[in-house]
Design a protein around this motif. Structure first.
Motif, mmCIF file in Angstrom:
data_model
loop_
_atom_site.group_PDB
_atom_site.id
_atom_site.type_symbol
_atom_site.label_atom_id
_atom_site.label_comp_id
_atom_site.label_asym_id
_atom_site.label_seq_id
_atom_site.Cartn_x
_atom_site.Cartn_y
_atom_site.Cartn_z
ATOM 1 N N LEU A 1 -5.479 -2.176 -2.834
ATOM 2 C CA LEU A 1 -5.342 -3.313 -1.920
ATOM 3 C C LEU A 1 -4.054 -3.228 -1.097
ATOM 4 N N ASN A 2 -3.037 -2.586 -1.638
ATOM 5 C CA ASN A 2 -1.784 -2.439 -0.890
ATOM 6 C C ASN A 2 -1.947 -1.532 0.321
ATOM 7 N N LYS A 3 -3.068 -0.824 0.412
ATOM 8 C CA LYS A 3 -3.334 0.036 1.569
ATOM 9 C C LYS A 3 -3.813 -0.740 2.790
ATOM 10 N N LEU A 4 -4.199 -2.019 2.594
ATOM 11 C CA LEU A 4 -4.680 -2.836 3.714
ATOM 12 C C LEU A 4 -3.483 -3.242 4.576
ATOM 13 N N GLN A 5 -3.453 -2.759 5.784
ATOM 14 C CA GLN A 5 -2.252 -2.832 6.607
ATOM 15 C C GLN A 5 -1.868 -4.232 7.056
ATOM 16 N N SER A 6 -2.819 -5.173 7.082
ATOM 17 C CA SER A 6 -2.508 -6.521 7.578
ATOM 18 C C SER A 6 -2.595 -7.591 6.494
ATOM 19 N N LEU A 7 -2.929 -7.201 5.259
ATOM 20 C CA LEU A 7 -3.180 -8.182 4.197
ATOM 21 C C LEU A 7 -1.889 -8.864 3.745
ATOM 22 N N THR A 8 -1.842 -10.193 3.884
ATOM 23 C CA THR A 8 -0.680 -10.969 3.438
ATOM 24 C C THR A 8 -1.059 -12.119 2.512
ATOM 25 N N VAL A 9 -2.363 -12.426 2.405
ATOM 26 C CA VAL A 9 -2.823 -13.546 1.581
ATOM 27 C C VAL A 9 -3.887 -13.034 0.612
ATOM 28 N N PHE B 1 -10.780 -2.255 7.573
ATOM 29 C CA PHE B 1 -10.367 -3.658 7.726
ATOM 30 C C PHE B 1 -8.976 -3.777 8.375
ATOM 31 N N PRO B 2 -8.805 -3.267 9.576
ATOM 32 C CA PRO B 2 -7.466 -3.226 10.187
ATOM 33 C C PRO B 2 -6.850 -4.589 10.455
ATOM 34 N N LYS B 3 -7.671 -5.641 10.645
ATOM 35 C CA LYS B 3 -7.124 -6.962 10.975
ATOM 36 C C LYS B 3 -7.176 -7.938 9.792
ATOM 37 N N LEU B 4 -7.612 -7.470 8.618
ATOM 38 C CA LEU B 4 -7.819 -8.374 7.489
ATOM 39 C C LEU B 4 -6.486 -8.930 6.981
ATOM 40 N N VAL B 5 -6.329 -10.252 7.076
ATOM 41 C CA VAL B 5 -5.099 -10.937 6.661
ATOM 42 C C VAL B 5 -5.271 -11.589 5.295
ATOM 43 N N SER B 6 -6.454 -12.149 5.030
ATOM 44 C CA SER B 6 -6.687 -12.922 3.810
ATOM 45 C C SER B 6 -7.914 -12.401 3.069
#
Length: 532
Positions: A334-342, A312-317
């Motif tokens: 979940l902290n491993k998701l590089q683009s997750l901010t929401v 999920f390289p582009k997953l923001v939310s």
């Protein structure tokens, strides 16, 4: 058409009908001895509506998925619906009699022991604009019993500018009929076909080069699984957002190429159960929003072991509310998701395990370095600093016991697995003093609550608010709660004090963000004063 039925009475196997507000699919048309005449055998969408499974007096006339979903009806009890344009005229057509636009007896505002009748100004003007079909951009025919496109070309001639179409809860029975309608709307971008029972397209339909420019599709509560999805999704080659909630989706293998450009996928309410099923979507390179609320997920693990993960390289939310997540290890993952901010994370067992939503919020913020919005509330710089400092103190004794007090480079692997950001936080903010390190309290003490009142000039003459708070709540967390309660723009403008109900005297300042309520001897019944 069954023998004994006229052309006007014809009804086909597979057709959709409505009767007394309930929807069903026609499964049988013909005689049912020893009675006379023609019967319509149906399978109800609501299985509790029927009486049998299609077997009557020892004879099987049809089969249903549930044992009580079948019934026999006379044709006169079956509402077979109307063509698209008939429903459109009924809802949006011009009404000559102004009294038909608004029923005065229904236009009122309820007050104290009385009704005040009101006048709806401009109803005729709105009706005039809507009745000019060529100007319509949004059409909702939900529950209007649409059964098909009608005469081919009528929709295209009358509705050239439609961008959004709602066809949920209709009597359309096949995806082919859906395509006959939307193929006449070249500008259509958003389509809602929820709450229908649609026969899957056949191979011939799938191979047709139909141009359906829909970018947003709602297909909720269609009673389909992922294999079914792959069969009808080929009809939509331009999808960017796909809502497929409350269906029977468990496995997500073999994703169609037609969803590879999705930026949003909503799977809420499907029994997915296992995170490994979600990982089947990990190659969606453009996916930015993934909604997995109420999907019975219990644990999150990324098997690649990388930080950040390649998935999920582009997953923001990401939305994960109403699941079974009960361990902090899933939050670490979940902290491993590089683009997750929401992130949305309401009503998981882990929240109660942490002592409540506010306590869980602070730990999640500390564990996830990139989160900017948590449960629809912005994470300010001040809140993040406070959460990370509190985390350092909360697990300081555990850190020392794991070797952090002597040689930080030789921390035990078990501690690092449980707290992968701890060393990073110490480098950022420094370690806690021994006097600041907290002993993890028992749940009985942590859940001890006091009732306090909140006094705020923003309330005006309104009664003071009351709320139960844990004595272990820090002033930093209390400010975060107050910011949400009173919708204040920033915690930095909040100054707190309290007044004891037992002692007459000046307000006592709550001036240290790291101290908790018990430190200031706040007691049940005291009043917290909010100054901005």
């Amino acid at each position: 058409m069954s023998a004994g039925m006229t052309n006007e009475e014809t009804i086909e196997i597979g057709a959709r009908i409505e009767s007394d507000g309930h929807y069903a699919t026609v499964m049988f048309v013909g005689p049912v001895p020893p009675t006379s005449g023609i019967w319509i055998g149906v399978e109800w969408d609501d299985p509790s509506r029927g009486k049998h499974d299609g077997c009557y007096e020892g004879v099987r006339y049809f089969s249903t998925e549930h044992s009580t979903a079948g019934s026999f009806l006379r044709l006169k009890k079956c509402n077979r619906g109307v063509p698209f344009m008939t429903a459109l005229v009924e809802k949006y057509g011009r009404v000559e009699d102004e009294n038909e636009l608004v029923r005065p007896e229904e236009m009122f505002v309820l007050g104290t022991n009385k009704k005040t009748h009101v006048e709806l100004v401009g109803a005729q003007k709105v009706n005039m604009e809507q009745s000019q079909f060529c100007k319509l951009k949004e059409v909702s025919l939900n529950g209007m019993h649409v059964n098909g496109a009608g005469n081919m070309g009528d929709i295209a001639r009358n509705l050239p500018n439609i961008r959004e179409l709602q066809l949920s809860n209709s009597l359309i029975s096949t995806w082919s009929q859906i395509i006959e309608i939307v193929s006449q709307m070249p500008l259509l971008k958003q389509l809602d076909v929820s709450l229908n029972r649609l026969q899957l397209p056949n191979v011939e339909d799938s191979r047709k080069n139909v141009c359906v420019p829909v970018e947003i599709l709602y297909a909720n509560r269609l009673n389909v699984d992922w294999q079914d999805v792959n069969k009808f999704i080929v009809l939509f080659k331009s999808l960017l957002e796909f809502h497929i909630c409350y269906n029977r989706i468990t496995y997500l293998e073999n994703c169609s190429v037609y969803i590879e450009n999705l930026t949003l996928l909503n799977l809420e309410g499907n029994p997915i159960h296992e995170w490994r099923n979600v990982l089947c979507l990990a190659d969606l390179k453009h996916l930015e929003t993934l909604i997995l609320n109420e999907t019975d997920l219990g644990e999150i693990v990324f098997p690649d072991g990388n930080y950040p993960t390649v998935h999920f390289p582009k997953l923001v939310s990401l939305s994960l509310s109403n699941n079974r997540i009960s361990e902090w290890s899933s939050v670490n993952e979940l902290n491993k998701l590089q683009s997750l901010t929401v992130l949305r994370f309401h009503r998981n067992p882990l929240v109660e395990k942490a002592g409540g939503s506010l306590e869980a919020r602070q730990v999640i913020i500390a564990k996830m370095s990139r989160i900017k919005m948590l449960n629809r509330m912005e994470v300010s710089a001040g809140e993040r600093r406070g959460a990370e400092l509190d985390y350092i103190k909360l697990y300081g004794l555990e850190w020392k016991a794991a070797g952090g007090g002597t040689d930080p480079t030789k921390l035990s692997s078990s501690f690092m697995d449980a707290h992968p950001r701890y060393v990073e936080l110490i480098k950022k903010l420094g370690s806690a003093e021994d006097s600041e390190m907290k002993k993890i309290e028992s749940s009985a003490l942590k859940n001890s609550l006091i009732r306090v009142k909140f006094k705020n000039p923003l309330l005006g003459d309104s009664p003071d608010l009351e709320k139960k708070l844990p004595l272990t709540m820090t002033i930093q967390k209390l400010k975060a709660l107050i910011q949400r309660m009173f919708k204040l723009p920033d915690q930095g403008i909040i100054r707190l004090s309290y007044v004891s109900q037992k002692m007459i005297g000046p307000e006592i300042d709550l001036d240290n963000n790291m101290r908790d309520l018990s430190y200031y001897s706040v007691e049940d019944g005291d009043t917290i004063c909010v100054h901005c």
